[in-house]
Enzyme design. Structure first.
Site, PDB file in Angstrom:
ATOM      1  N   ASP A   1     -11.060   2.677   4.459  1.00  0.00           N
ATOM      2  CA  ASP A   1     -11.347   1.244   4.320  1.00  0.00           C
ATOM      3  C   ASP A   1     -12.836   0.989   4.137  1.00  0.00           C
ATOM      4  O   ASP A   1     -13.241  -0.093   3.717  1.00  0.00           O
ATOM      5  CB  ASP A   1     -10.852   0.480   5.557  1.00  0.00           C
ATOM      6  CG  ASP A   1      -9.594  -0.323   5.278  1.00  0.00           C
ATOM      7  OD1 ASP A   1      -9.341  -0.648   4.101  1.00  0.00           O
ATOM      8  OD2 ASP A   1      -8.859  -0.621   6.238  1.00  0.00           O
TER       9      ASP A   1
ATOM     10  N   GLN B   1      -4.583  -1.322   9.883  1.00  0.00           N
ATOM     11  CA  GLN B   1      -4.321  -2.627   9.291  1.00  0.00           C
ATOM     12  C   GLN B   1      -4.811  -3.742  10.217  1.00  0.00           C
ATOM     13  O   GLN B   1      -4.457  -3.794  11.401  1.00  0.00           O
ATOM     14  CB  GLN B   1      -2.825  -2.796   9.018  1.00  0.00           C
ATOM     15  CG  GLN B   1      -2.439  -4.119   8.382  1.00  0.00           C
ATOM     16  CD  GLN B   1      -3.038  -4.274   6.981  1.00  0.00           C
ATOM     17  OE1 GLN B   1      -3.018  -3.341   6.195  1.00  0.00           O
ATOM     18  NE2 GLN B   1      -3.545  -5.451   6.680  1.00  0.00           N
TER      19      GLN B   1
ATOM     20  N   LYS C   1       0.827  -1.201   0.000  1.00  0.00           N
ATOM     21  CA  LYS C   1       0.000   0.000   0.000  1.00  0.00           C
ATOM     22  C   LYS C   1       0.866   1.257   0.000  1.00  0.00           C
ATOM     23  O   LYS C   1       0.544   2.241  -0.685  1.00  0.00           O
ATOM     24  CB  LYS C   1      -0.930  -0.019   1.215  1.00  0.00           C
ATOM     25  CG  LYS C   1      -2.011  -1.092   1.116  1.00  0.00           C
ATOM     26  CD  LYS C   1      -2.715  -1.335   2.434  1.00  0.00           C
ATOM     27  CE  LYS C   1      -3.715  -2.482   2.317  1.00  0.00           C
ATOM     28  NZ  LYS C   1      -4.328  -2.857   3.607  1.00  0.00           N
TER      29      LYS C   1
END
Length: 285
Positions: free
Chosen positions: A121, A98, A54
């Site tokens: 997200d 994460q 990412k």
């Protein structure tokens, strides 16, 4: 005839190129580049790889990436304080926590603490709820990426029977909502489903998101179906496989995603598209 491959790498590269072009144009108008804060807790090797991927994608398109890495788990109060700090920092457009988090940290507590406008997200209950009432804001990355893949098959999705195998909060459930929004008739299968084979065999679109290798034999697939395998399972020999027996499914499906190289790249590309979207919405306020 073998199924046509849905090339997630190529489609993701096209999306990233579009994101970069829009960011470059944003800079030409004197606006700052979008910024993404990434929080990584613990030493899970897979999570570390995902974060590196990412971060590299951010570099490629011009998103400013700020990493907050904690090898040892902080207390709940410390992690909440970090998220509060990032929520209040006007220079940060998106916050990525994460997952998974090491126990005893509870992901739901921290996801709900992220401002919905910075939840790139798409996991916050507010953003999930917006999707449920057909007014999407920031969408969960993997389901949104899958929809991009489906649209690249070229046909209308309206009226097709879509079967989602897996009902997780972050993939299976929002995947069903995305398909409903596209006009599909949707069936969600889960661990209590009886006669999984019959449901799979009826699917015009099959989305496998259970995280169990070879859960779905290829000969269950309906002739001419579109098959999207979100599963990413590492075998003892190190090989990555999906939830579907690819070799046999490829003989029956019209379209199919490979593992790896299918859905995974789209998740990262959609994350950066969400980060740009968040920055755009924030600057409009």
């Amino acid at each position: 005839m073998a199924a046509r491959l849905i090339d997630g790498k190529q489609i993701a590269a096209s999306l990233l190129a579009n994101v970069k072009e829009r960011i470059d144009e944003r800079e030409r108008r004197g606006r700052p580049r979008p910024s993404l804060a990434v929080i990584l807790i613990g030493d899970d090797p897979a999570s570390a790889v995902y974060v590196r991927n990412k971060t590299e994608a951010c570099r490629q398109v011009g998103v400013v990436s700020v990493s907050h890495i904690r090898k040892t788990a902080p207390s709940e109060a410390e992690l909440l304080a970090l998220i509060t700090e990032l929520n209040e920092d006007a220079s940060i457009n998106g916050i990525l926590l994460q997952l998974p988090l090491p126990p005893p940290l509870r992901p739901e507590l921290f996801i709900e603490h992220i401002l919905p406008a910075k939840d790139v997200d798409g996991f916050h209950p507010y953003n999930m709820g917006r999707l449920a009432v057909r007014r999407p804001a920031l969408r969960p990355c993997t389901p949104a990426g899958v929809m991009t893949l489906l649209h690249h098959t070229g046909g209308s999705l309206r009226g097709l029977h879509a079967v989602v195998v897996g009902a997780s909060n972050h993939v299976g459930r929002p995947m069903g909502l995305e398909l409903l929004l596209a006009g599909c008739t949707v069936t969600t299968c889960h661990r209590f489903t009886t006669d999984l084979r019959a449901h799979v065999a009826s699917a015009d679109i099959l989305i496998a998101a259970a995280g169990k290798p070879a859960l779905i034999p290829g000969d269950w697939i309906k002739e001419g179906a579109i098959v999207i395998d979100i599963g990413m399972n590492r075998l003892a020999n190190g090989r990555l496989v999906g939830d579907i027996d690819f070799a046999e499914a490829q003989k029956r499906a019209a379209w199919i995603t490979p593992v790896p190289g299918g859905v995974g790249p789209m998740t990262v590309a959609t994350l950066l598209a969400n980060t740009l979207e968040a920055a755009t919405l924030q600057s409009a306020r």
